[in-house]
Design an enzyme around this catalytic site. Structure first.
Site, PDB file in Angstrom:
ATOM      1  N   LYS A  11       0.815  -1.214   0.000  1.00  0.00           N
ATOM      2  CA  LYS A  11       0.000   0.000   0.000  1.00  0.00           C
ATOM      3  C   LYS A  11       0.861   1.283   0.000  1.00  0.00           C
ATOM      4  CE  LYS A  11      -4.023  -2.141   2.205  1.00  0.00           C
ATOM      5  NZ  LYS A  11      -5.135  -1.939   3.155  1.00  0.00           N
ATOM      6  N   TYR A  51     -12.470  -1.457  -4.060  1.00  0.00           N
ATOM      7  CA  TYR A  51     -13.022  -1.643  -2.712  1.00  0.00           C
ATOM      8  C   TYR A  51     -14.549  -1.503  -2.678  1.00  0.00           C
ATOM      9  CZ  TYR A  51      -8.406  -1.841  -0.517  1.00  0.00           C
ATOM     10  OH  TYR A  51      -7.149  -2.220  -0.116  1.00  0.00           O
ATOM     11  N   ARG A  87      -2.334 -14.518   4.946  1.00  0.00           N
ATOM     12  CA  ARG A  87      -2.966 -13.734   6.006  1.00  0.00           C
ATOM     13  C   ARG A  87      -2.224 -13.905   7.341  1.00  0.00           C
ATOM     14  NH1 ARG A  87      -7.751 -11.346   4.638  1.00  0.00           N
ATOM     15  NH2 ARG A  87      -8.836 -11.642   6.609  1.00  0.00           N
ATOM     16  N   THR A  93      -5.567  -6.987  10.544  1.00  0.00           N
ATOM     17  CA  THR A  93      -5.833  -5.760   9.777  1.00  0.00           C
ATOM     18  C   THR A  93      -5.348  -4.515  10.512  1.00  0.00           C
ATOM     19  OG1 THR A  93      -7.802  -6.812   8.857  1.00  0.00           O
ATOM     20  CG2 THR A  93      -7.677  -4.418   8.675  1.00  0.00           C
ATOM     21  N   ARG A 104       2.574  -6.534   8.899  1.00  0.00           N
ATOM     22  CA  ARG A 104       1.909  -5.338   9.426  1.00  0.00           C
ATOM     23  C   ARG A 104       2.502  -4.903  10.766  1.00  0.00           C
ATOM     24  NH1 ARG A 104      -3.993  -7.377   7.437  1.00  0.00           N
ATOM     25  NH2 ARG A 104      -4.112  -6.186   5.499  1.00  0.00           N
ATOM     26  N   ASN A 114      -2.013   0.235   6.436  1.00  0.00           N
ATOM     27  CA  ASN A 114      -1.590  -1.023   7.069  1.00  0.00           C
ATOM     28  C   ASN A 114      -0.680  -1.871   6.185  1.00  0.00           C
ATOM     29  OD1 ASN A 114      -3.576  -1.917   5.354  1.00  0.00           O
ATOM     30  ND2 ASN A 114      -4.659  -3.161   6.861  1.00  0.00           N
ATOM     31  N   HIS A 117      -2.256  -5.391   1.509  1.00  0.00           N
ATOM     32  CA  HIS A 117      -3.579  -6.019   1.381  1.00  0.00           C
ATOM     33  C   HIS A 117      -3.356  -7.517   1.178  1.00  0.00           C
ATOM     34  CE1 HIS A 117      -7.645  -6.779  -0.131  1.00  0.00           C
ATOM     35  NE2 HIS A 117      -7.070  -7.495  -1.090  1.00  0.00           N
ATOM     36  N   GLU A 128      -9.670  -9.936  -7.593  1.00  0.00           N
ATOM     37  CA  GLU A 128      -8.691  -8.861  -7.377  1.00  0.00           C
ATOM     38  C   GLU A 128      -7.508  -8.979  -8.341  1.00  0.00           C
ATOM     39  OE1 GLU A 128      -9.960  -8.538  -2.667  1.00  0.00           O
ATOM     40  OE2 GLU A 128      -7.971  -9.335  -3.171  1.00  0.00           O
TER      41      GLU A 128
HETATM   42  P1  CMP Z   1      -7.664  -4.324   3.348  1.00  0.00           P
HETATM   43  O1  CMP Z   1      -7.334  -5.741   3.686  1.00  0.00           O
HETATM   44  O2  CMP Z   1      -6.939  -3.725   2.209  1.00  0.00           O
HETATM   45  O3  CMP Z   1      -9.260  -4.200   3.070  1.00  0.00           O
HETATM   46  C1  CMP Z   1     -10.036  -3.117   3.462  1.00  0.00           C
HETATM   47  C2  CMP Z   1      -9.257  -2.079   4.213  1.00  0.00           C
HETATM   48  O4  CMP Z   1     -10.037  -1.131   4.899  1.00  0.00           O
HETATM   49  C3  CMP Z   1      -8.441  -2.760   5.277  1.00  0.00           C
HETATM   50  O5  CMP Z   1      -7.393  -3.460   4.655  1.00  0.00           O
HETATM   51  C4  CMP Z   1      -8.042  -1.561   6.147  1.00  0.00           C
HETATM   52  O6  CMP Z   1      -6.850  -0.942   5.679  1.00  0.00           O
HETATM   53  C5  CMP Z   1      -9.197  -0.573   5.914  1.00  0.00           C
HETATM   54  N1  CMP Z   1      -9.989  -0.338   7.129  1.00  0.00           N
HETATM   55  C6  CMP Z   1     -10.149   0.847   7.759  1.00  0.00           C
HETATM   56  N2  CMP Z   1     -10.948   0.716   8.828  1.00  0.00           N
HETATM   57  C7  CMP Z   1     -11.316  -0.576   8.894  1.00  0.00           C
HETATM   58  C8  CMP Z   1     -12.144  -1.333   9.783  1.00  0.00           C
HETATM   59  N3  CMP Z   1     -12.751  -0.776  10.834  1.00  0.00           N
HETATM   60  N4  CMP Z   1     -12.299  -2.668   9.542  1.00  0.00           N
HETATM   61  C9  CMP Z   1     -11.698  -3.248   8.479  1.00  0.00           C
HETATM   62  N5  CMP Z   1     -10.911  -2.582   7.596  1.00  0.00           N
HETATM   63  C10 CMP Z   1     -10.717  -1.258   7.805  1.00  0.00           C
END
Ligand code: CMP
Length: 139
Positions: A11, A51, A87, A93, A104, A114, A117, A128
């Site tokens: 990212k 997204y 993962r 996340t 992360r 973060n 992805h 994707e």
């Molecule tokens: P990603 O796995 O790229 O998919 C959705 C993204 O939304 C997630 O990583 C986070 O970077 C972002 N995000 C921000 N707030 C939240 C939240 N409360 N729960 C989940 N994802 C979040």
């Protein structure tokens, strides 16, 4: 259908903070093979499309804004049990909850910034990967 592929993006935060090389090193050291890779930048429009599944979530606007704020590295990765193993490699996340030694934990800044992805299912990995790569760009 279970496949052995997942999709990832490094990212904008991790690119801007100079972590591309370290993250790719962690990914390949964990046994993932890079099937396709692209250094590119999302626009608000393409980030919104990528997204779209989160369109109703309160964090959607900030997510789209952040993900289009700078370049990213998109990759399709291959390994047995790719979705789950990737993962585990990247951690939770929210980096505050990410286990010690995960990508992360080491490189992320916040829940939006973060670092990486990781696809959450085989179906989404396919969708994707197709978003970024044509059939001719993967092998
Ligand atoms: P990603 O796995 O790229 O998919 C959705 C993204 O939304 C997630 O990583 C986070 O970077 C972002 N995000 C921000 N707030 C939240 C939240 N409360 N729960 C989940 N994802 C979040």
């Amino acid at each position: 259908m279970t496949t052995n592929r997942t999709f990832t993006m490094i990212k904008p935060d991790a690119v801007a903070n100079g972590h591309i090389g370290a993250i790719i090193n962690d990914i390949t050291a964990a046994g993932f093979k890079i099937v396709a890779m692209k250094y590119t930048k999302l626009t608000e429009e393409t980030a919104g499309q990528f997204y779209a599944v989160h369109a109703a979530r309160p964090f959607y606007k900030d997510l789209v804004s952040f993900m289009s704020s700078g370049p990213i590295v998109a990759m399709i990765l291959e390994k047995d049990n790719a979705i789950e193993d990737f993962r585990t490699l990247i951690g939770a996340t929210n980096p505050a909850d990410a286990a010690e030694g995960t990508i992360r934990n080491k490189y992320a800044v916040s829940i939006d910034a973060n670092a990486v992805h990781g696809s959450d299912s085989d179906e989404n990995a396919q969708i994707e990967g197709d978003f970024f790569f044509t059939a001719a760009e993967r092998f």
